[in-house]
Write an enzyme that holds these catalytic residues in place. Structure first.
Site, PDB file in Angstrom:
ATOM      1  N   GLU A 127       0.751  -1.119   0.076  1.00  0.00           N
ATOM      2  CA  GLU A 127      -0.017   0.090  -0.179  1.00  0.00           C
ATOM      3  C   GLU A 127       1.002   1.410   0.116  1.00  0.00           C
ATOM      4  OE1 GLU A 127      -2.019  -0.367   3.764  1.00  0.00           O
ATOM      5  OE2 GLU A 127      -2.435  -2.482   3.490  1.00  0.00           O
ATOM      6  N   LYS A 129       2.488   4.614   1.100  1.00  0.00           N
ATOM      7  CA  LYS A 129       2.481   5.198   2.460  1.00  0.00           C
ATOM      8  C   LYS A 129       2.104   6.470   2.531  1.00  0.00           C
ATOM      9  CE  LYS A 129       5.553   5.534   6.463  1.00  0.00           C
ATOM     10  NZ  LYS A 129       5.661   6.866   6.659  1.00  0.00           N
ATOM     11  N   ASP A 131       1.437  10.356   3.267  1.00  0.00           N
ATOM     12  CA  ASP A 131       2.175  11.299   4.193  1.00  0.00           C
ATOM     13  C   ASP A 131       1.037  12.523   4.781  1.00  0.00           C
ATOM     14  OD1 ASP A 131       4.320  12.536   5.344  1.00  0.00           O
ATOM     15  OD2 ASP A 131       5.072  13.523   3.642  1.00  0.00           O
ATOM     16  N   TYR A 238      -6.566   2.009   6.926  1.00  0.00           N
ATOM     17  CA  TYR A 238      -5.690   0.869   6.574  1.00  0.00           C
ATOM     18  C   TYR A 238      -5.282  -0.160   7.731  1.00  0.00           C
ATOM     19  CZ  TYR A 238      -2.362   4.531   8.621  1.00  0.00           C
ATOM     20  OH  TYR A 238      -1.760   5.413   9.179  1.00  0.00           O
ATOM     21  N   LYS A 326      10.779   3.095   1.972  1.00  0.00           N
ATOM     22  CA  LYS A 326      11.106   4.486   1.429  1.00  0.00           C
ATOM     23  C   LYS A 326      11.589   4.964   0.114  1.00  0.00           C
ATOM     24  CE  LYS A 326      10.031   7.037   4.531  1.00  0.00           C
ATOM     25  NZ  LYS A 326      10.396   7.427   5.836  1.00  0.00           N
ATOM     26  N   CYS A 420      30.775  41.856   0.280  1.00  0.00           N
ATOM     27  CA  CYS A 420      29.560  41.530   0.193  1.00  0.00           C
ATOM     28  C   CYS A 420      28.809  41.922  -0.927  1.00  0.00           C
ATOM     29  CB  CYS A 420      28.948  41.998   1.733  1.00  0.00           C
ATOM     30  SG  CYS A 420      27.310  41.679   1.990  1.00  0.00           S
ATOM     31  N   CYS A 423      26.222  44.476   0.702  1.00  0.00           N
ATOM     32  CA  CYS A 423      26.576  45.880   1.246  1.00  0.00           C
ATOM     33  C   CYS A 423      27.919  46.456   0.967  1.00  0.00           C
ATOM     34  CB  CYS A 423      26.384  46.000   2.629  1.00  0.00           C
ATOM     35  SG  CYS A 423      27.628  45.225   3.477  1.00  0.00           S
ATOM     36  N   CYS A 438      30.228  38.537   5.841  1.00  0.00           N
ATOM     37  CA  CYS A 438      30.275  40.057   5.599  1.00  0.00           C
ATOM     38  C   CYS A 438      30.684  40.569   6.866  1.00  0.00           C
ATOM     39  CB  CYS A 438      28.880  40.623   5.051  1.00  0.00           C
ATOM     40  SG  CYS A 438      28.566  42.205   5.285  1.00  0.00           S
ATOM     41  N   CYS A 444      24.885  46.456   6.991  1.00  0.00           N
ATOM     42  CA  CYS A 444      24.472  45.401   5.715  1.00  0.00           C
ATOM     43  C   CYS A 444      22.967  45.087   5.617  1.00  0.00           C
ATOM     44  CB  CYS A 444      25.102  44.192   5.870  1.00  0.00           C
ATOM     45  SG  CYS A 444      24.875  42.911   4.591  1.00  0.00           S
TER      46      CYS A 444
HETATM   47  S1  IVH Z   1       0.276   0.685   8.748  1.00  0.00           S
HETATM   48  C1  IVH Z   1       1.500  -1.177  12.740  1.00  0.00           C
HETATM   49  N1  IVH Z   1      -0.215   1.646   6.705  1.00  0.00           N
HETATM   50  O1  IVH Z   1       3.117   5.625   8.474  1.00  0.00           O
HETATM   51  C2  IVH Z   1       1.507  -0.521  11.594  1.00  0.00           C
HETATM   52  N2  IVH Z   1       0.876   2.970   8.116  1.00  0.00           N
HETATM   53  O2  IVH Z   1       5.845   5.492   9.649  1.00  0.00           O
HETATM   54  C3  IVH Z   1       0.617   0.395  11.551  1.00  0.00           C
HETATM   55  N3  IVH Z   1       1.065   5.274   7.530  1.00  0.00           N
HETATM   56  O3  IVH Z   1       2.175   5.597  11.913  1.00  0.00           O
HETATM   57  C4  IVH Z   1       0.756   1.587  10.274  1.00  0.00           C
HETATM   58  N4  IVH Z   1       0.284   4.952   5.357  1.00  0.00           N
HETATM   59  O4  IVH Z   1       0.854   7.030  10.383  1.00  0.00           O
HETATM   60  C5  IVH Z   1       0.327   1.827   7.623  1.00  0.00           C
HETATM   61  N5  IVH Z   1      -0.803   2.435   4.436  1.00  0.00           N
HETATM   62  C6  IVH Z   1      -0.325   2.518   5.526  1.00  0.00           C
HETATM   63  C7  IVH Z   1       0.326   3.894   5.937  1.00  0.00           C
HETATM   64  C8  IVH Z   1       0.604   3.817   7.197  1.00  0.00           C
HETATM   65  C9  IVH Z   1       0.816   5.669   6.141  1.00  0.00           C
HETATM   66  C10 IVH Z   1       2.061   6.037   8.323  1.00  0.00           C
HETATM   67  C11 IVH Z   1       1.376   5.791   9.781  1.00  0.00           C
HETATM   68  C12 IVH Z   1       2.248   5.405  10.382  1.00  0.00           C
HETATM   69  C13 IVH Z   1       3.531   5.695  10.006  1.00  0.00           C
HETATM   70  C14 IVH Z   1       4.675   4.772  10.312  1.00  0.00           C
END
Ligand code: IVH
Length: 692
Positions: A127, A129, A131, A238, A326, A420, A423, A438, A444
């Site tokens: 899935e 992640k 932000d 999720y 990541k 600089c 100035c 500077c 300045c």
């Molecule tokens: S699962 C026990 N699924 O990422 C695991 N987390 O760095 C629970 N996050 O605290 C998290 N998308 O805020 C999960 N598809 C996703 C996510 C997700 C974003 C965030 C969440 C978590 C943080 C960890």
């Protein structure tokens, strides 16, 4: 003036370690002010700057990262203006992987833990992640009863009223019979909504957010839920918290279940039969992430079978059954059109590459930092070069390397300025330092705001009623450009009174406060000038030594010649070393500073330092402190003795008059006895000076 921090690449290990320690303590304290007392003492920008400085030092010295590092804290501690709420099941964070190898290691680790054959396929739910910020929603008898932020993972804030305003979050679950269901997921804002919100805020002079995540968090944490209601927040579900019965056998089935209950789940989630397929899906998400309407910062892989998840459990604060893969920092090639020098608020010159605009990770980049002079030389970066640039997260893009093969001979070497650009004053680079600065500090324009803040600060001119915000406003309007302008404000009295948010009384009070400061002790004036390295204590020493600002300025100018008597005189002052002496001399030699100081002096009367008490019995005597004192610090004892006209020396000799001995005094005490000097213990010393 806060001393400008040295650039991270100029720090020694010891300095870095000390600064990390200090930052950890300071950030903890500010967090406390902000969250628990709801009374921040610094601005968000200053707080962010501290966090960024901490991150930058940690990136350069990863082995020095502290256990109590602010970057390691899981979220922010719960605030008090929302009721605190303990999570029934802790909200965990995720461990990270940064490449395919680390992901395959994760897969093997899980299989070994579960005692599965390494070659057997293991299925994952894959899935994006998101932000944003994670929230736990509690449903009892299918009704939404609570919405809690993650907080520190154990305890969060009760934001139920705010949560109820988000249309993606059902108030009542459909097709569900569970008594208790805690559903967790991410609250977020789309990039477009974030930009619109900021545009609106700018138009109204309101708070602008740094990124969609901050905007989502700030919108959700409104005390007034009707404000949250106006903010375009979304939610993807999720995960689970407490459940009165397991919702399914697998995570992927659970996601489908969530949909049936009325939640929105991320449409790019996939079930992958094995790690290879999972990695392929990761690549697809990574390649198309910029087409998404919202920010994602990686891909989460979750072992699909819930019985496996239960067996795997958690280690520290992250589950063993999930990991975040990541995204790498984004890199691309573009051309350097020019190199400019920016002058920071503390006078530091920073080279910036002006680039042929290019999209890196969905963001158009047209500038990148070149860090400092040596960076340009070491990488042989020239104007016209094709260079590799990198953008990671919110960090300023940087130039990584030059594509030397692409040169056609038309590239131009950059000559680093020694004056600089803001100035025209000299820009000098002290030996051993990476940054050129500077010296036209007082005059300045690039530095004037910072100087003005320092000028009015408590230990300097101490002008009450003139906060940073007001200074910035008057500076913007060109009413306050330099210190002397402070005393010309009276001429703007009528105009000030009709300014938004100022008012008759506050202007009168401010002008009175300024009038009172027309008489200023010399040491305060010296300190207020904001000369590099010259703090309060040194200012006092200089004031005592030179007696007038003219004599100080004159001597400092002569001290430019390091073989002069003026130089010797200056560095012979206790505690003044060569580097400080050079900063003083540079400051007073610069004609821009001289002019600004002259203009200031026309408005003020300088009070010479109090003559050192010559009738005190210790005037002119030499005292040595040794061992640890219990009632006052060594610094305080020294200051007190000096204020009574004594000289404080570091070592015992026949010329010493008194030796004050604290606990665990060592060789100095022995030497004093050998020489038959007058020795006092701390009590006797305190009694001796009590009435002086
Ligand atoms: S699962 C026990 N699924 O990422 C695991 N987390 O760095 C629970 N996050 O605290 C998290 N998308 O805020 C999960 N598809 C996703 C996510 C997700 C974003 C965030 C969440 C978590 C943080 C960890």
């Amino acid at each position: 003036m806060p001393t400008p921090p040295p650039p991270v690449d100029a720090l020694t290990e010891m300095e870095a370690s000390a600064e990390l320690k200090q930052l950890a303590a300071a950030i903890r304290a500010h967090n406390q002010h902000y969250h628990s007392q709801d009374a921040p003492v610094i601005s968000d920008a200053e707080f962010d700057a501290m966090m960024r400085r901490n991150e930058a030092i940690e990136a350069a010295f990863p082995h020095l990262i502290r256990d109590d590092s602010p970057s390691k804290q899981v979220g922010a501690p719960a605030a008090t203006h929302f009721a605190k709420h303990q999570h029934s099941v802790p909200m965990l964070s995720l461990s990270n992987a940064f490449n395919d190898e680390e992901m395959c290691e994760f897969d093997l680790r899980v299989k070994r833990f579960l005692n599965l054959p390494e070659a057997a396929p293991l299925a994952y739910s894959v899935e994006p992640k998101i932000d944003g910020l994670s929230i736990s929603l509690r449903y009892e008898e299918q009704k939404l009863v609570a919405g809690i932020t993650r907080g520190d993972g154990v305890e969060g804030e009760d934001v139920t009223a705010n949560i109820r305003t988000i249309s993606d979050i059902p108030h009542q679950l459909k097709n569900c019979t569970l008594e208790v269901a805690e559903i967790r997921g991410e609250v977020f804002m789309t990039r477009t909504d974030f930009q619109n919100l900021n545009a609106e805020a700018r138009a109204k002079n309101g708070k602008v957010f740094a990124n969609p995540r901050n905007a989502a968090a700030g919108s959700l944490r409104q005390k007034d839920a009707t404000i949250t209601a106006t903010r375009p927040l979304h939610f993807f579900a999720y995960a689970t918290g407490e459940m009165s019965a397991p919702p399914s056998d697998s995570h992927y089935e659970f996601l489908q279940q969530l949909k049936a209950w009325g939640f929105v789940i991320n449409p790019h989630s996939r079930l992958a039969d094995d790690i290879e397929t999972a990695l392929q899906h990761y690549k697809k998400i990574a390649d198309t992430r910029h087409e998404l309407a919202y920010d994602i910062d990686g891909v989460v892989y979750k072992v699909n079978r819930l019985d496996y998840q239960n067996r795997l459990g958690q280690v520290s604060r992250a589950p063993r059954w999930a990991i975040a893969h990541k995204f790498p920092a984004e890199k691309t090639e573009t051309r350097i059109l020019d190199i400019d020098i920016q002058v920071g608020r503390t006078g530091a010159l920073t080279p910036v590459a002006r680039l042929e605009a290019i999209s890196v990770g969905g963001v158009v980049v047209s500038n990148a930092t070149l860090h400092n002079e040596d960076y340009i030389t070491e990488k042989d970066i020239r104007i016209g070069d094709l260079v590799l640039i990198q953008r990671a997260g919110d960090v300023i893009p940087q130039v990584l390397s030059v594509n030397v093969k692409a040169r056609d001979g038309n590239e131009r070497q950059f000559t680093y300025p020694t004056t600089c650009p803001s100035c025209g004053a000299d820009a000098v680079r002290p030996e051993g330092e990476a940054i050129r600065r500077c010296v036209g500090q007082l005059a300045c324009p690039a530095q004037s705001l910072e100087r003005l803040y320092h000028f009015v600060s408590r230990d300097a001119f101490d002008i009450e009623g003139l906060g940073e915000k007001s200074i910035a406003e008057l500076h913007d309007d060109k009413i306050l450009n330099e210190p002397a302008d402070m005393f010309r404000l009276v001429a703007h009295k009528t105009a000030l009174k009709i300014r938004d948010g100022w008012g008759e009384l506050s202007v009168e009070n401010l002008l009175t406060a300024i009038e009172e400061r027309r008489r200023i002790p010399l040491e305060r004036l010296i300190y207020a000038l904001g000369i590099r390295q010259i703090g309060q204590a040194t200012s006092l020493l200089l004031a005592r030594h030179y007696g007038t600002i003219e004599r100080l300025a004159e001597s400092a100018r002569h001290a430019q010649d390091e073989s002069s008597a003026a130089w010797d005189d200056l560095i012979n002052i206790d505690q003044i070393g060569a580097s400080m002496a050079r900063d003083l001399s540079r400051f007073f030699t610069d004609p821009h500073n001289q002019d600004a100081l002259n203009r200031l002096c026309q408005h003020i009367t300088i009070i010479p330092p109090k003559p050192i008490a010559s009738d005190s019995p210790i005037a002119g005597k030499t005292i040595v402190f040794t061992g640890s004192l219990t009632q006052m610090s060594r610094a305080e004892a020294k200051a007190k003795a000096e204020s009574l006209g004594a000289k404080v020396a570091g070592s015992v000799s026949a010329k010493t008059d008194y030796v004050v001995i604290g606990a665990d005094a060592g060789s100095k005490a022995r030497k004093a006895a050998e020489l038959g000097l007058e020795v006092l213990d701390e009590e006797a010393w305190l009694a001796f000076i009590k009435d002086l």
